[in-house]
Design a protein around this motif. Structure first.
Motif, PDB file in Angstrom:
ATOM      1  N   ILE A 201    -115.296 -45.923   5.500  1.00  0.00           N
ATOM      2  CA  ILE A 201    -114.880 -45.310   6.762  1.00  0.00           C
ATOM      3  C   ILE A 201    -114.835 -43.798   6.609  1.00  0.00           C
ATOM      4  O   ILE A 201    -115.308 -43.057   7.472  1.00  0.00           O
ATOM      5  CB  ILE A 201    -113.493 -45.865   7.174  1.00  0.00           C
ATOM      6  CG1 ILE A 201    -113.699 -46.955   8.196  1.00  0.00           C
ATOM      7  CG2 ILE A 201    -112.605 -44.807   7.805  1.00  0.00           C
ATOM      8  CD1 ILE A 201    -114.244 -46.511   9.525  1.00  0.00           C
TER       9      ILE A 201
ATOM     10  N   LYS B 250    -111.587 -48.015   3.032  1.00  0.00           N
ATOM     11  CA  LYS B 250    -111.299 -46.611   3.338  1.00  0.00           C
ATOM     12  C   LYS B 250    -112.418 -45.650   2.962  1.00  0.00           C
ATOM     13  O   LYS B 250    -112.707 -44.712   3.665  1.00  0.00           O
ATOM     14  CB  LYS B 250    -110.015 -46.168   2.631  1.00  0.00           C
ATOM     15  CG  LYS B 250    -108.774 -46.736   3.286  1.00  0.00           C
ATOM     16  CD  LYS B 250    -107.546 -46.228   2.586  1.00  0.00           C
ATOM     17  CE  LYS B 250    -106.341 -47.048   3.013  1.00  0.00           C
ATOM     18  NZ  LYS B 250    -105.165 -46.710   2.234  1.00  0.00           N
TER      19      LYS B 250
ATOM     20  N   MET C 258    -116.805 -61.118   7.528  1.00  0.00           N
ATOM     21  CA  MET C 258    -116.645 -59.787   8.123  1.00  0.00           C
ATOM     22  C   MET C 258    -115.235 -59.252   7.866  1.00  0.00           C
ATOM     23  O   MET C 258    -114.272 -59.974   7.976  1.00  0.00           O
ATOM     24  CB  MET C 258    -116.868 -59.926   9.633  1.00  0.00           C
ATOM     25  CG  MET C 258    -117.238 -58.651  10.315  1.00  0.00           C
ATOM     26  SD  MET C 258    -118.443 -57.618   9.441  1.00  0.00           S
ATOM     27  CE  MET C 258    -119.430 -58.784   8.507  1.00  0.00           C
ATOM     28  N   LYS C 259    -115.138 -58.020   7.474  1.00  0.00           N
ATOM     29  CA  LYS C 259    -113.791 -57.495   7.254  1.00  0.00           C
ATOM     30  C   LYS C 259    -113.687 -56.015   7.664  1.00  0.00           C
ATOM     31  O   LYS C 259    -114.706 -55.373   7.932  1.00  0.00           O
ATOM     32  CB  LYS C 259    -113.382 -57.663   5.795  1.00  0.00           C
ATOM     33  CG  LYS C 259    -114.312 -56.970   4.806  1.00  0.00           C
ATOM     34  CD  LYS C 259    -113.868 -57.257   3.385  1.00  0.00           C
ATOM     35  CE  LYS C 259    -114.812 -56.678   2.360  1.00  0.00           C
ATOM     36  NZ  LYS C 259    -114.991 -55.235   2.397  1.00  0.00           N
ATOM     37  N   ILE C 260    -112.487 -55.597   7.731  1.00  0.00           N
ATOM     38  CA  ILE C 260    -112.254 -54.181   8.058  1.00  0.00           C
ATOM     39  C   ILE C 260    -112.957 -53.309   7.015  1.00  0.00           C
ATOM     40  O   ILE C 260    -112.959 -53.609   5.833  1.00  0.00           O
ATOM     41  CB  ILE C 260    -110.742 -53.893   8.036  1.00  0.00           C
ATOM     42  CG1 ILE C 260    -110.076 -54.707   9.139  1.00  0.00           C
ATOM     43  CG2 ILE C 260    -110.460 -52.409   8.212  1.00  0.00           C
ATOM     44  CD1 ILE C 260    -108.584 -54.629   9.121  1.00  0.00           C
ATOM     45  N   LEU C 261    -113.587 -52.280   7.456  1.00  0.00           N
ATOM     46  CA  LEU C 261    -114.252 -51.358   6.532  1.00  0.00           C
ATOM     47  C   LEU C 261    -113.242 -50.809   5.547  1.00  0.00           C
ATOM     48  O   LEU C 261    -112.117 -50.508   5.920  1.00  0.00           O
ATOM     49  CB  LEU C 261    -114.834 -50.183   7.318  1.00  0.00           C
ATOM     50  CG  LEU C 261    -115.874 -50.534   8.374  1.00  0.00           C
ATOM     51  CD1 LEU C 261    -116.370 -49.253   9.022  1.00  0.00           C
ATOM     52  CD2 LEU C 261    -117.023 -51.307   7.777  1.00  0.00           C
TER      53      LEU C 261
END
Lengths: 385, 385
Positions: free
Chosen positions: A9, A6, A1-4
């Motif tokens: 988003i 750019k 899992m990781k930050i979306l």
């Protein structure tokens, strides 16, 4: 899992925000074609807008409006110019060379006057207008941001005006050194905008903070507080009728508020007022009947005497030259050479014996912001000395 | 000889100023007909504009566009609405009741999206938009100007960002008591806007100064400095390419600038960050990897986790609930009930053991300013205690 990332988003957000927001027309703001050789986006554009574009060498500006559904599109900038439609329904116009500095403009879509949405909004002619800054190197140095200098802060403040019956907005330039000297008092310059503009004119269109930062850092001007009020009498939306006169608001409500709120000298020797255009006229109307409160005044493109009988104007305050010279320290009058020039009236006043006049002409400029940036740059160093 | 009366001066000035100015269309701004019963000009209008008008009882808004030359005029406000032309070429539309608070809107003139020139300009969707404030008494008390309270000042400041390679604009709310206490230090809240808005959003659309003034005066919130930066990476007009990441700009350039410029506590216990929508996401992205610098965070309508696997999101920072609870003092998550609601994700986090979450729902509001005004009003009192 990781930050979306750019992009994802961005897509989600645009989808989410679409509900309450005006939908974007990225095509209008980010055309795919590169700008023509020598052109760059104007500094007055919103940060995503490529157009209007300016050419710093030729001082031309290039305008672009995406309006396939319109029949006639015109640019209003010192006259009305028909724009030319290309095969994609985009309308174009390239100007002749323009004077350096700030110019208002508008777009006419089928005769309806609107803002160009590539531009940030500048309050002029009593509504939000488009504006374009024509750059030039040497001229602009004194009004550009200089990262090497200490910077004053412009404070956005609402104060209560008893006369107006409403809170009124002012911007106050506080010099960089103010907080480092908690026991020091400062002189105050009241600086007023012109007709159709508002209390943000001097800080936004005029770049006054950059001008004052430079003058103070170089020692040319003494550190001072600059108060920029509105010269219009706004009323709340329940009333909407002008109440009170702006001079009364200044003298009875604003000056006491400023003296209560900031560390100011409160005597007339440390209080000046100046304004541009109608603000210059308001300055004369405010200072002349209140010379016990102000000792310095300036009127930039704003010395208006209808019939030219300047000695008897303003309730005869200039009639007794000696008395006037003794009372006031400075009567600064300025103009652009390309606008109505009060030169002859100034000569009459000088011959009449008024010897505290400083007359300044801005070469090659009209009733426009470059004239007033230059005027402030000339005027402020003469104050409180 | 006497001072020119106002009418004459007005005429002269308009004549003089006509050269460089966009010509006025007073007919558009001051229609002669009185407003319909119950309606008054919106507080978001330019000060001479009668329209748009709002009815505080029915919460309806009435729009007017003077465009005799146009074929189709539409209002874009939560959907697209055809306006109706009268015999004078003026187009009209009256809305259904609207939610209290601030709404963006636009006008379409023959399919070209433009600002309504009756409105002041509000930066949204990455350009200058029209906006309308729908009033309501009790709701608005906490975000209206209260003349009885001491008022903080909002300072407009440019600071140099080495990473961005340009000066960046911030607004800084400084509490009313700051200057009376020259030896006192203050905690700092960094407060970020959403997508398409800018660093002025919180102070203009959000009325944050009124909210903070009220909270501080009543003792509900501790006096604090609130820094409102831009969440977008602007570049100068010679470059126009994004350089650096906004988190790096905040942590490496902005925070040190603020700590150097204001009397701040510089430890993590006295530094908070919050943002709305995309700004809430930027807050998570900034605070989670920098928990040695921030101890409080808030995300208003901005808690986005793509696949809902919230425990593993954000590089796993929430995985160890005990560690997270120990490190941070507050994780405030809020939403409007009428927008995508992170309620279930919040429940998962709570069950997982994160016990420093405060979840706030704004009843009956969507992705809009009333949601965020309420969020700030709930969030700020919980900080630095």
């Amino acid at each position: 899992m990781k930050i979306l990332n750019k992009c994802v988003i961005g897509t989600i957000l645009i989808a989410m925000l679409g509900v309450g927001y005006v939908s974007a027309q990225p095509g209008q703001r980010r055309p795919e074609e590169p700008l023509p050789e020598g052109f760059k986006p104007a500094s007055t554009n919103t940060f995503l807008s490529q157009y209007p574009a300016v050419n710093p060498i030729t001082q031309q500006a290039m305008f672009r409006v995406n309006a396939p559904g319109a029949n006639i599109v015109q640019l209003q900038l010192g006259g009305q110019h028909d724009m030319k439609k290309d095969e994609k329904g985009v309308w174009w116009y390239t100007t002749e060379p323009l004077v350096v500095g700030f110019h208002y403009y508008a777009i006419l879509i089928d005769s309806v006057q609107v803002m160009d949405r590539g531009s940030e909004a500048y309050f002029g002619s009593n509504w939000e207008s488009s504006g374009i800054e024509i750059p030039e190197g040497p001229e602009g140095d004194y009004y550009r941001f200089n990262r090497e200098l200490p910077h004053g802060h412009i404070r956005s403040i609402y104060y209560w005006s008893e006369i107006n019956g409403i809170e009124r907005h002012i911007n106050v330039y506080v010099p960089a050194e103010y907080e480092a000297n908690p026991d020091k008092k400062y002189p105050v310059l009241y600086l007023v905008h012109g007709w159709g503009e508002d209390e943000n004119g001097w800080s936004v269109q005029g770049h006054m903070a950059n001008i004052m930062d430079g003058l103070i850092a170089s020692g040319k001007a003494v550190p001072m507080i600059v108060v920029m009020p509105s010269g219009d009498i706004k009323t709340n939306s329940d009333v909407r009728e002008a109440r009170g006169d702006v001079t009364e608001i200044y003298v009875q409500n604003l000056v006491p508020y400023v003296d209560k709120t900031f560390r100011t000298y409160t005597d007339r020797e440390h209080r000046a007022m100046a304004g541009l255009s109608r603000g210059g006229f308001q300055t004369c109307r405010t200072v002349f009947p209140n010379m016990n409160k102000f000792a310095w005044l300036g009127t930039f493109s704003g010395f208006f005497v209808r019939d030219g009988d300047v000695i008897n104007a303003f309730d005869g305050v200039l009639k007794d030259a000696d008395a006037f010279n003794k009372q006031m320290n400075l009567f600064f009058i300025s103009t652009g050479t390309e606008e109505r020039n009060p030169k002859e009236m100034v000569e009459v006043l000088k011959t009449h014996g008024i010897n505290i006049i400083v007359f300044h002409e801005s070469q090659g400029t009209a009733h426009e912001w470059l004239t007033w940036r230059r005027a402030l740059n000339e005027f402020a160093p003469k104050l409180f000395k």
